[in-house]
Enzyme design. Sequence first.
Site, PDB file in Angstrom:
ATOM      1  N   SER A  10      57.338 -27.435 -12.813  1.00 57.50           N
ATOM      2  CA  SER A  10      57.019 -26.776 -11.546  1.00 57.50           C
ATOM      3  C   SER A  10      56.728 -27.806 -10.456  1.00 57.50           C
ATOM      4  O   SER A  10      56.445 -28.977 -10.750  1.00 57.50           O
ATOM      5  CB  SER A  10      55.811 -25.861 -11.748  1.00 57.50           C
ATOM      6  OG  SER A  10      54.771 -26.550 -12.417  1.00 57.50           O
ATOM      7  N   GLU A  12      54.557 -28.366  -6.674  1.00 58.56           N
ATOM      8  CA  GLU A  12      53.479 -27.853  -5.810  1.00 58.56           C
ATOM      9  C   GLU A  12      53.732 -28.228  -4.352  1.00 58.56           C
ATOM     10  O   GLU A  12      54.138 -29.346  -4.053  1.00 58.56           O
ATOM     11  CB  GLU A  12      52.147 -28.455  -6.285  1.00 58.56           C
ATOM     12  CG  GLU A  12      50.942 -27.961  -5.501  1.00 58.56           C
ATOM     13  CD  GLU A  12      49.641 -28.392  -6.147  1.00 58.56           C
ATOM     14  OE1 GLU A  12      49.458 -28.163  -7.362  1.00 58.56           O
ATOM     15  OE2 GLU A  12      48.802 -28.969  -5.431  1.00 58.56           O
ATOM     16  N   ASP A 103      37.850 -27.051  -2.984  1.00 58.70           N
ATOM     17  CA  ASP A 103      36.920 -28.018  -2.406  1.00 58.70           C
ATOM     18  C   ASP A 103      36.461 -27.484  -1.068  1.00 58.70           C
ATOM     19  O   ASP A 103      37.268 -27.067  -0.251  1.00 58.70           O
ATOM     20  CB  ASP A 103      37.607 -29.375  -2.227  1.00 58.70           C
ATOM     21  CG  ASP A 103      37.697 -30.106  -3.558  1.00 58.70           C
ATOM     22  OD1 ASP A 103      36.730 -30.007  -4.333  1.00 58.70           O
ATOM     23  OD2 ASP A 103      38.718 -30.756  -3.808  1.00 58.70           O
ATOM     24  N   PHE A 210      43.077 -40.471  -1.881  1.00 63.45           N
ATOM     25  CA  PHE A 210      43.032 -39.247  -2.712  1.00 63.45           C
ATOM     26  C   PHE A 210      42.311 -39.517  -4.018  1.00 63.45           C
ATOM     27  O   PHE A 210      41.495 -38.726  -4.470  1.00 63.45           O
ATOM     28  CB  PHE A 210      44.450 -38.844  -3.138  1.00 63.45           C
ATOM     29  CG  PHE A 210      45.196 -37.989  -2.169  1.00 63.45           C
ATOM     30  CD1 PHE A 210      44.553 -37.158  -1.277  1.00 63.45           C
ATOM     31  CD2 PHE A 210      46.596 -38.015  -2.174  1.00 63.45           C
ATOM     32  CE1 PHE A 210      45.274 -36.365  -0.408  1.00 63.45           C
ATOM     33  CE2 PHE A 210      47.315 -37.232  -1.307  1.00 63.45           C
ATOM     34  CZ  PHE A 210      46.652 -36.421  -0.427  1.00 63.45           C
ATOM     35  N   HIS A 260      53.891 -30.577 -14.008  1.00 60.25           N
ATOM     36  CA  HIS A 260      53.691 -29.936 -12.695  1.00 60.25           C
ATOM     37  C   HIS A 260      53.660 -31.060 -11.664  1.00 60.25           C
ATOM     38  O   HIS A 260      52.752 -31.895 -11.692  1.00 60.25           O
ATOM     39  CB  HIS A 260      52.369 -29.159 -12.705  1.00 60.25           C
ATOM     40  CG  HIS A 260      52.033 -28.498 -11.405  1.00 60.25           C
ATOM     41  ND1 HIS A 260      52.617 -27.326 -10.970  1.00 60.25           N
ATOM     42  CD2 HIS A 260      51.148 -28.841 -10.433  1.00 60.25           C
ATOM     43  CE1 HIS A 260      52.116 -26.969  -9.792  1.00 60.25           C
ATOM     44  NE2 HIS A 260      51.219 -27.877  -9.441  1.00 60.25           N
TER      45      HIS A 260
END
Length: 283
Positions: A10, A12, A103, A210, A260
């Site tokens: 998949s 995102e 978050d 990140f 993913h």
Amino acid sequence: MSKTDRSQFSFEFFPPRTAAGEAKLDEVHAELAQLKPDFFSVTYGAGGSTKEGTRQIVLRYTELGSTVAPHLSFGGLDEDELQRLLQSYKEKGISRIVALRGDMPSGMGAASQHRYANELVEFIRRVTGDYFHIDVACYPEVHPQSATYKADVDFFKRKVDAGANSAITQYFYNADAYFRFVEYCASREISIPIVPGIMPITNYANLARFSANCGAEIPQWLEHRLSTFGDDAEGLRNFGIDVVTRLCEQLLAGGAPGLHFYSMNLAKSVTQIWNNLSLSDRR
Ligand code: FAD
């Protein structure tokens, strides 16, 4: 997996903030759709800031024939609003949800709507029964707010016990962290598929930022190598593709039930990694 035992692959996306970003994402979606992933997922701002953005992208790509899973959290919504949103997804035939605490954006102060993801999974099951396939997040290198590894897995288990069907991990660059995590989860009787979340390496500064926020470790050797590329974006991207391809190979060879990809709304690196792994041949 809920409906099939085969591996799941998949991509995102996040909802773009501008019309230009949306137009670009439409192109990226069209390109990645040709690879025939099992599904796309679309992130959700925990403060509700992208509720509409998420919904629009999810509905648009669903209408274009893709299977799309919206991410969802309580942030900013009360139970009635959330139930209406779930109902609207159901009416459009969307049957997969990624359920998260999310978050809190800065400025949310007391975080009045702060609800843990296990509560969200319970809520979805209570109001929609078994209709949705629910994915939850998990953390092979431990969520930054968890006191211990065990506590982190205890909370993960609560989401599973509440009815999650499968999990997607935070990204990592150390395959052992994943394999040890899966083993430990199995010892705690967590038996749902745990799909590795894969972050391509396209920009060193962004990745470092990140990673510092979400607790994902960039191994020291990798950090050193990445820092040598300076302004050579193409060189860094190619090196990143090589590193991430090898990581994915290790994960799949070791039994990971799919991958993913955090596409960051970009097609190039994830397509190259997909092709390097011949994932289309596994469909
Ligand atoms: P939870 O499972 O609720 O856990 C949050 C923290 O609280 C953990 O430290 C956990 O151990 C602890 N905890 C859990 N339950 C309890 C409890 N009952 N009592 C005390 N402590 C508890 N963020 C977004 O804003 N939007 C997105 O779309 C999004 N998508 C993501 C997709 C994936 C696959 C992943 C891995 C992360 C995503 N995130 C997203 C980031 C995620 O929201 C953050 O990591 C967030 O801090 C935790 O979300 P969670 O659902 O794992 O929370």
